[in-house]
Every structure is written in structure tokens, then in C-alpha cells.
Design a protein around this motif. Sequence first.
Motif, PDB file in Angstrom:
ATOM      1  N   VAL A  27       0.818  -1.212   0.000  1.00 40.09           N
ATOM      2  CA  VAL A  27       0.000   0.000   0.000  1.00 40.09           C
ATOM      3  C   VAL A  27       0.854   1.265   0.000  1.00 40.09           C
ATOM      4  CG1 VAL A  27      -2.042  -1.049   1.029  1.00 40.09           C
ATOM      5  CG2 VAL A  27      -0.212  -0.237   2.526  1.00 40.09           C
ATOM      6  N   LEU A  28       2.081   1.151  -0.474  1.00 43.23           N
ATOM      7  CA  LEU A  28       2.923   2.340  -0.584  1.00 43.23           C
ATOM      8  C   LEU A  28       2.279   3.313  -1.569  1.00 43.23           C
ATOM      9  CD1 LEU A  28       6.507   0.758  -0.713  1.00 43.23           C
ATOM     10  CD2 LEU A  28       5.573   2.179   1.120  1.00 43.23           C
ATOM     11  N   PRO A  29       2.157   4.593  -1.209  1.00 43.43           N
ATOM     12  CA  PRO A  29       1.471   5.562  -2.081  1.00 43.43           C
ATOM     13  C   PRO A  29       2.267   5.874  -3.341  1.00 43.43           C
ATOM     14  CG  PRO A  29       2.516   6.680  -0.231  1.00 43.43           C
ATOM     15  CD  PRO A  29       2.660   5.206   0.036  1.00 43.43           C
ATOM     16  N   ARG A  30       1.572   6.319  -4.358  1.00 38.78           N
ATOM     17  CA  ARG A  30       2.210   6.667  -5.629  1.00 38.78           C
ATOM     18  C   ARG A  30       1.894   8.104  -6.027  1.00 38.78           C
ATOM     19  NH1 ARG A  30       0.976   1.124  -9.151  1.00 38.78           N
ATOM     20  NH2 ARG A  30       2.017  -0.318  -7.698  1.00 38.78           N
ATOM     21  N   ASP A  31       1.523   8.914  -5.026  1.00 41.92           N
ATOM     22  CA  ASP A  31       1.209  10.311  -5.315  1.00 41.92           C
ATOM     23  C   ASP A  31       2.473  11.164  -5.167  1.00 41.92           C
ATOM     24  OD1 ASP A  31       1.622  10.422  -2.570  1.00 41.92           O
ATOM     25  OD2 ASP A  31      -0.504  10.411  -2.103  1.00 41.92           O
ATOM     26  N   GLY A  32       2.309  12.449  -5.033  1.00 39.54           N
ATOM     27  CA  GLY A  32       3.464  13.330  -4.933  1.00 39.54           C
ATOM     28  C   GLY A  32       3.848  13.678  -3.513  1.00 39.54           C
ATOM     29  N   SER A  33       3.380  12.903  -2.553  1.00 37.00           N
ATOM     30  CA  SER A  33       3.659  13.198  -1.145  1.00 37.00           C
ATOM     31  C   SER A  33       5.082  12.832  -0.750  1.00 37.00           C
ATOM     32  CB  SER A  33       2.680  12.429  -0.251  1.00 37.00           C
ATOM     33  OG  SER A  33       2.892  11.032  -0.365  1.00 37.00           O
TER      34      SER A  33
END
Length: 203
Positions: free
Chosen positions: A38-44
Motif C-alpha cells: 500500500v505504498l502511495p504513488r502520489d506526490g507526497s
Amino acid sequence: MTDFIRFFIPIYFILFFTVSFLGVSLAVAKKIGKNPNVLPRDGSAYALIGSYFKIILAALFIYTMLPLLFPATVPIAFRIDILDRNPLKYIGITLMMLAFIFVVIAQIQMKNSWRIGIDNVMKTSLITSGLFQFSRNPIFLGMTVSLIGFSLTFPTIIAFFFSLIGSILMQIQIRLEEEHLLKQHGSVYLTYKKRVGRMLSLY
């Protein structure tokens, strides 16, 4: 000893990645009906940390395959001669084997709570039994010990670089997960946090 390490290092990491990441993830995915990665793929900022973690893991895996492909050059490239001693290599191999077993046991004990990253959608159970009685992060502890063992077994500056960067990224991830668990479990996690050490409690 050199020939043994030449084969041991790549086989060890193939097994480690296959069992600890792929195997466990597939087993948990089947039970919970979703990908535990569930590692995010956004720009955070957190997504950036996740990207660095993936890059380091990929680079580490590639580097551990090189001794098998280039046995005459890779083991001596950037070698730390003062640490290139058989007793230290035996210690390193032992640490790596124990760490692998430790990580797999901790993952099994996590059951359906196992995630790669922070799950902001599905609430996971707080695991406090088994190895989690002695460490709040036994999987990261095992991975850290494994990297230390790798650095002793294969004493090069590059191996120590992977150990250092990997440990730093894991410490960042641990603190992010602690914040998440505190929000999810409140006072229960706070009590657990006070009782059990971040990496290891000796009592």
C-alpha cells in the motif's frame, strides 16, 4: 570460503525477497482480498520515501547477484581489507540466517495485518504477541540485522552503503508507521509503546 559466499549471497537474497516479500504478500492478499503493498504513488513526501526504498531494494538485489556473475572483480571492488576476515564472515552468515528466520516468523505472527507501507483504508489489528512482545518492529529489526550480516560477510564500501541507507529509510518508515498506529489504536498502542522498545526490549 570465497566460493561459498559467491553462491550464498545471491541465493540468500533470492530466497529473502521471494519468501518475505512476494510469498507473504501473495498469501495475505488472498486472505484480505487486496494487495498488501500500500505504498502511495502520489506526490507526497511519504511516496518519495517509498520510491527511495524500492530503488535501494532493487539496487541491493542487483548488487548481490554480481558476485555470481563477476566473481573475479566484484568481491574485491571497494573491499574493506580490515574486515575481510573469515571469523567475521562466519558471524555475518550466522546473522543473515537468523535474521531471515526471525523476519519470516514475525510476518507469520502478523497474519492479516502484514502490509508493505501504511494502510489508510483498512484498519489492521495491533499485534503484541510473539516476537512483538520484545520488539515493536521485529521485521525491520530482522532486516537491519540481515544488512549488518551482509556487510560482514561481504565487506565492501558498497555493502556498507546499502546497510546505512537501508537502515535510515527503515527508521523513517518506522516513525511514520508509529504515528499511524497511534491514530488507529490510541491509548492501547501508547501503552504498548511504553512497554516494548522500538527495536528491542531486553527484560
